[in-house]
Design a protein around this motif. Sequence first.
Motif, PDB file in Angstrom:
ATOM      1  N   SER A 107      -1.755  84.258  44.461  1.00  0.00           N
ATOM      2  CA  SER A 107      -3.193  84.282  44.685  1.00  0.00           C
ATOM      3  C   SER A 107      -3.699  85.700  44.446  1.00  0.00           C
ATOM      4  O   SER A 107      -3.237  86.647  45.084  1.00  0.00           O
ATOM      5  N   CYS A 144      -4.406  73.874  47.162  1.00  0.00           N
ATOM      6  CA  CYS A 144      -5.062  75.169  47.301  1.00  0.00           C
ATOM      7  C   CYS A 144      -6.129  75.092  48.378  1.00  0.00           C
ATOM      8  O   CYS A 144      -7.006  74.225  48.341  1.00  0.00           O
ATOM      9  N   CYS A 147      -9.879  78.171  47.538  1.00  0.00           N
ATOM     10  CA  CYS A 147     -10.155  78.393  46.111  1.00  0.00           C
ATOM     11  C   CYS A 147     -11.582  78.044  45.720  1.00  0.00           C
ATOM     12  O   CYS A 147     -12.087  78.544  44.710  1.00  0.00           O
TER      13      CYS A 147
END
Length: 218
Positions: A107, A144, A147
């Motif tokens: 990330s 995720c 995001c």
Amino acid sequence: MFWSLLFAIFATFLRSASAAESVAVYDSETGLTYSQNFALYKADGRGITFRIAISSDVSSYSAYDAVVQVIVPNDVGWAGLAWGGSMTKNPLMVFWRGSNNQPVLSSRWASSHSTPQPYTTATYTVFKTGTKSNSTHWQFTALCSGCTSWSADGGAVRYVQPNGGNRLAFAYSPSKPANPSSPSSSITVHDVHAYWNHDFNTARNSGFEAAVQRLLGR
């Protein structure tokens, strides 16, 4: 003159490749329907397949989780997905094949056109189901969180809209990260990038939460 022109056209393609229109794809292994785009990075037709699935219960202007499934040719050193459609000031999902042949997801966030740095607000959980490899490609499927919304300059919150199209972007490099086993490894400058309009309407799933819990083994 002809060869100079041909080289210029090819170089332009490599700097900014193209991506096809979104299509809906059902994956029986994970039990989710994805909105899929294919992003070229080579003139010979090689590219990366990006798939995104979300819940049908998500409304506009809210943060929500997404499942990402990516199919990657083995010659990719590293690649990345920009959730806000540009390199800077939005969550970046950078990924590569680790030294143990397992996917490494990192990330990242870039405040300028420089090496993206670790970004802890967005996290990725790789599922065993939907993650595999063969002699030509490897694939990962991951959840995720963090995001689809982020703080922009001035404190305004930006969202990935669940009810229509969103501009996404990708980057590709043939070079492996300096330390493939580490998610915080330094990476080289990308060779190719592209943008596309990803249709999130076709990514919506009525059984999203139940499927995620099953994939997490809960």
